[in-house]
Design a protein around this motif. Structure first.
Motif, PDB file in Angstrom:
ATOM      1  N   THR A 108       0.841  -1.212   0.000  1.00 56.48           N
ATOM      2  CA  THR A 108       0.000   0.000   0.000  1.00 56.48           C
ATOM      3  C   THR A 108       0.870   1.254   0.000  1.00 56.48           C
ATOM      4  O   THR A 108       0.622   2.196  -0.759  1.00 56.48           O
ATOM      5  N   ARG A 109       1.864   1.265   0.834  1.00 51.57           N
ATOM      6  CA  ARG A 109       2.757   2.413   0.874  1.00 51.57           C
ATOM      7  C   ARG A 109       3.564   2.524  -0.420  1.00 51.57           C
ATOM      8  O   ARG A 109       3.907   3.621  -0.862  1.00 51.57           O
ATOM      9  N   ALA A 110       3.824   1.372  -1.026  1.00 52.02           N
ATOM     10  CA  ALA A 110       4.531   1.393  -2.310  1.00 52.02           C
ATOM     11  C   ALA A 110       3.680   2.074  -3.374  1.00 52.02           C
ATOM     12  O   ALA A 110       4.188   2.834  -4.196  1.00 52.02           O
ATOM     13  N   GLN A 111       2.400   1.811  -3.355  1.00 53.64           N
ATOM     14  CA  GLN A 111       1.507   2.476  -4.300  1.00 53.64           C
ATOM     15  C   GLN A 111       1.478   3.988  -4.063  1.00 53.64           C
ATOM     16  O   GLN A 111       1.483   4.785  -5.015  1.00 53.64           O
ATOM     17  N   GLU A 112       1.433   4.365  -2.784  1.00 53.74           N
ATOM     18  CA  GLU A 112       1.469   5.807  -2.479  1.00 53.74           C
ATOM     19  C   GLU A 112       2.785   6.427  -2.959  1.00 53.74           C
ATOM     20  O   GLU A 112       2.811   7.557  -3.463  1.00 53.74           O
ATOM     21  N   ALA A 113       3.853   5.660  -2.803  1.00 56.33           N
ATOM     22  CA  ALA A 113       5.146   6.162  -3.244  1.00 56.33           C
ATOM     23  C   ALA A 113       5.164   6.355  -4.755  1.00 56.33           C
ATOM     24  O   ALA A 113       5.727   7.329  -5.272  1.00 56.33           O
ATOM     25  N   ILE A 114       4.541   5.442  -5.491  1.00 57.00           N
ATOM     26  CA  ILE A 114       4.499   5.577  -6.955  1.00 57.00           C
ATOM     27  C   ILE A 114       3.711   6.814  -7.339  1.00 57.00           C
ATOM     28  O   ILE A 114       4.086   7.546  -8.279  1.00 57.00           O
ATOM     29  N   MET A 115       2.627   7.102  -6.619  1.00 60.34           N
ATOM     30  CA  MET A 115       1.849   8.302  -6.896  1.00 60.34           C
ATOM     31  C   MET A 115       2.693   9.557  -6.648  1.00 60.34           C
ATOM     32  O   MET A 115       2.660  10.510  -7.430  1.00 60.34           O
ATOM     33  N   GLN A 116       3.435   9.560  -5.539  1.00 59.53           N
ATOM     34  CA  GLN A 116       4.307  10.708  -5.278  1.00 59.53           C
ATOM     35  C   GLN A 116       5.401  10.825  -6.344  1.00 59.53           C
ATOM     36  O   GLN A 116       5.743  11.926  -6.783  1.00 59.53           O
ATOM     37  N   LEU A 117       5.908   9.680  -6.771  1.00 60.23           N
ATOM     38  CA  LEU A 117       6.955   9.689  -7.783  1.00 60.23           C
ATOM     39  C   LEU A 117       6.438  10.272  -9.096  1.00 60.23           C
ATOM     40  O   LEU A 117       7.143  11.053  -9.757  1.00 60.23           O
TER      41      LEU A 117
END
Length: 364
Positions: free
Chosen positions: A203-212
């Protein structure tokens, strides 16, 4: 010198020569009184002297000086110059004596001169002619020396301008190449971080991709500009730090301080500080125990300061992540973007427990 400039230069030189010789030929007219007639005995010397000077001048200008003076054959140059001056001076005197005999008035005047005065008069006239011819040779030699110096100076200035343009083009190409290298370097480190997140927190990885994805605009578009607004660069750094916090253990204290005036019109080279921050996250986080990363960005009338400190936990030699190219790029980009208008201090302190990196940019 291009063709058009060369043609203009030649026309200018020709115009100068014509003007000067017109003055030389017409100057004797100033000694004529109103009502004087242009008699032959007056016209012959008035024309003979300028013609003799013209002959000497162009012999020096077109032949002797270019061929011998600039060929470093100075001995032959002086021999030919002296021979030319003396020869023309004597021949001019002989010519004037010959013409005097052609005109009754002049011949009668010469006949009444005492014989003992003739020799002194001849010597004096020859010396006067030699002096006049010497002046012509000096003017010719100085003229061509000046012309060659001007051509050499113009060529040097054009070469210097071409060199500066070539250096500018090379620096621009190198700077563009460095900026293009930052994109894959930055993405490599960031994707490695996201990959680590996918292993334990999708889940946090998905958020990180959005920030990226939000950060890519700054990397892919703003990075192509020579300078960007300082606020945009600070916003990018905040996003990057937030992204890194997702995989940073809670035992690592991360502090970001920003002190820039509002509104701020200062500009900065894009992504110039990100490698320092990447380096802090790479070497500032301990595998166990407490650690810290401190980032400070300030701006005032003197310039922009970026100060990054972190607990010093150097990676092992076997860890090749990043390969250390980030900091090398920072140095090159600072030099290309700011020349000598920056300072960069880096090293360790407090018994090597803290690593610091401080960049001060004075031209903003």
């Amino acid at each position: 010198m291009n063709r058009q400039a060369s043609t203009t230069y030649r026309k200018t030189i020709i115009a100068i020569h014509v003007a000067v010789w017109l003055v030389v030929f017409l100057a004797p007219l100033t000694f004529f009184n109103r009502g004087d007639r242009f008699e032959a005995e007056k016209l012959v010397p008035m024309i003979s002297y300028p013609l003799a000077m013209m002959a000497v001048f162009y012999t020096m200008y077109l032949h002797i000086t270019p061929r011998y003076f600039f060929a470093q054959d100075r001995r032959r140059f002086w021999i030919l110059t002296v021979a030319l001056v003396v020869t023309v001076g004597v021949l001019l005197h002989l010519w004037m004596n010959f013409t005097h005999g052609l005109f009754p008035k002049t011949a009668e005047m010469m006949h009444h001169i005492p014989p003992e005065h003739h020799i002194r008069m001849d010597v004096w006239m020859i010396l006067r002619n030699i002096s006049s011819m010497a002046v012509a040779t000096a003017i010719a030699t100085m003229s061509i020396i000046t012309m060659r110096w001007q051509k050499a100076e113009t060529a040097r200035q054009e070469a210097e301008l071409a060199r500066q343009k070539a250096e500018t083009a090379r620096a621009d190409a190198e700077l563009k190449n460095l900026r293009n290298q930052i994109n894959p370097h930055f993405l490599l480190n960031t994707l490695n971080n996201i990959y680590a997140l996918t292993a334990f927190d999708p889940t946090r990885a998905q958020e990180a991709i959005m920030q990226l994805s939000g950060m890519l605009r700054h990397v892919l578009y703003d990075n192509q500009q020579e300078f960007v607004k300082l606020q945009d660069e600070v916003a990018f750094i905040h996003s990057y730090v937030n992204l890194m916090k997702m995989r940073t253990p809670k035992t690592c204290r991360i502090n970001v301080e920003v002190d820039i005036p509002e509104p701020c019109n200062k500009l900065v080279a894009p992504l110039i500080f990100i490698s320092l921050i990447e380096n802090a996250f790479k070497h500032g986080i301990a595998a166990s125990g407490e650690s810290f990363i401190s980032i400070s960005i300030k701006a005032d009338t003197e310039g922009i300061e970026c100060n990054v400190e972190n607990s010093n936990h150097p990676k092992l030699q076997t860890d090749r992540s990043g390969h250390g190219i980030g900091l090398q790029q920072v140095q090159k980009r600072l030099e290309l973007s700011y020349g000598n208008r920056f300072s960069w201090e880096k090293g360790t302190k407090e018994n090597d427990s803290i690593y610091f990196s401080k960049i001060m940019i004075y031209d903003t």
